[in-house]
Design an enzyme around this catalytic site. Structure first.
Site, mmCIF file in Angstrom:
data_model
loop_
_atom_site.group_PDB
_atom_site.id
_atom_site.type_symbol
_atom_site.label_atom_id
_atom_site.label_comp_id
_atom_site.label_asym_id
_atom_site.label_seq_id
_atom_site.Cartn_x
_atom_site.Cartn_y
_atom_site.Cartn_z
ATOM 1 N N ARG A 168 17.109 3.895 24.031
ATOM 2 C CA ARG A 168 15.936 3.398 23.289
ATOM 3 C C ARG A 168 15.009 4.585 23.063
ATOM 4 N NH1 ARG A 168 10.859 1.293 24.151
ATOM 5 N NH2 ARG A 168 10.309 -0.518 22.877
ATOM 6 N N LYS A 191 7.994 8.775 27.978
ATOM 7 C CA LYS A 191 7.272 8.119 29.086
ATOM 8 C C LYS A 191 6.655 9.134 30.041
ATOM 9 C CE LYS A 191 9.388 3.614 28.796
ATOM 10 N NZ LYS A 191 10.327 2.636 29.346
#
Ligand code: HH2
Length: 263
Positions: free
Chosen positions: A241, A207
């Site tokens: 994740r 991210k």
């Protein structure tokens, strides 16, 4: 939790696994690399993304679930579906999904009832706003307190609807209506989210916060993502994740061996 996005527009793997042969190969690779859960997404929720029509999302996800179910059942690996839509949840559960991963935390009409009426687990994520606009004008008075209260309320709503506590996972939602600073406070103080008493999932893989800290493009954020995963596990995260299952699992195996002093 290994990520597979069967979308044309996901921020990292968009377009790579639209072809079902490549998608199945990718899942097999993640299983071989040590994934304990496979999370399949048919809609991107990256900042600025446009919603996907329900029919398209079902058509992307359901055939893949049907194809993957025998081998995932055989290995006892749950198939999770990342969706905000009740109709997709219904179709996914019917096709064998054993977890619903919802960035809207089951707030869509009928979503709570759909999961409650099944045996599926649920991952409830905190998001401020909606994906299309969530990174604009982000404001919190106290990000930890606000995320905690939201997750507690949504988990309680699930339990009141008949979803057993053992089926509930919570996720602070890194990057979902949060600045780099908010994400760092949430990761640094993750133990306070863990104290809610539900297993905590963390998704920081590749991210923009990792990019902001390292100065790296999306394609070069593996080491930064693995460092964030270890920091999360050190603070009590139960599920990581990740797009890069092999590297993340290797790091976690070494981490665990050192933590316990045993192979
Ligand atoms: N992040 C994304 C999507 N789903 N689910 C959980 N539980 N936690 C997360 O942090 C999370 C999530 C965004 O990542 P990705 O699926 O790779 O991208 P895109 O939304 O562009 O498909």
């Amino acid at each position: 939790m290994g990520v597979l996005n069967v979308t044309p527009d996901s921020f990292f793997d968009g377009g790579r696994y639209v072809d079902s042969v490549r998608a199945v190969e990718r899942v097999r690779q993640m299983l071989a690399d040590g994934a304990d859960i496979i999370d399949i997404g048919g809609e991107s929720t990256r900042p600025g993304s446009a919603p996907t029509p329900e029919r398209d999302e079902i058509d992307r996800v359901v055939p893949l679930l049907e194809q993957l179910r025998p081998e995932c059942d055989h290995r006892a690996v749950p198939l999770s579906v990342d969706t905000r839509k009740t109709g997709v949840m219904r179709a996914a559960i019917a096709a064998g999904a054993s977890m619903i991963n919802d960035v809207s935390a089951l707030r869509a009409a009928g979503a709570l009832e759909t999961v409650a009426g099944s045996a599926a687990a649920v991952c409830l994520l905190h998001m401020q706003g909606e994906p299309a606009t969530m990174q604009q004008g982000v404001v919190y008075t106290d990000v930890i307190a606000e995320v905690k209260i939201f997750l507690k309320q949504r988990a309680e709503a699930c339990e009141a609807a008949g979803i057993a506590r053992e089926r509930i996972v919570v996720d602070p939602g890194f990057g979902f209506g949060k600045t780099v600073e908010h994400n760092l406070v949430l990761l640094n103080r993750l133990t306070e989210i863990v104290a809610l008493g539900y297993p905590v999932a963390v998704g920081l893989s590749r991210k923009s916060t990792i990019g902001a800290l390292t100065g790296r493009e999306v394609s070069e954020r593996v080491a930064g993502s693995v460092a964030a995963a270890l920091a999360a596990v050190a603070r009590g995260a139960a599920i990581i994740r990740a797009h890069d299952v092999r590297e993340t699992v290797d790091a976690l195996r070494v981490w665990r061996a050192v933590s316990t002093g045993r192979r």
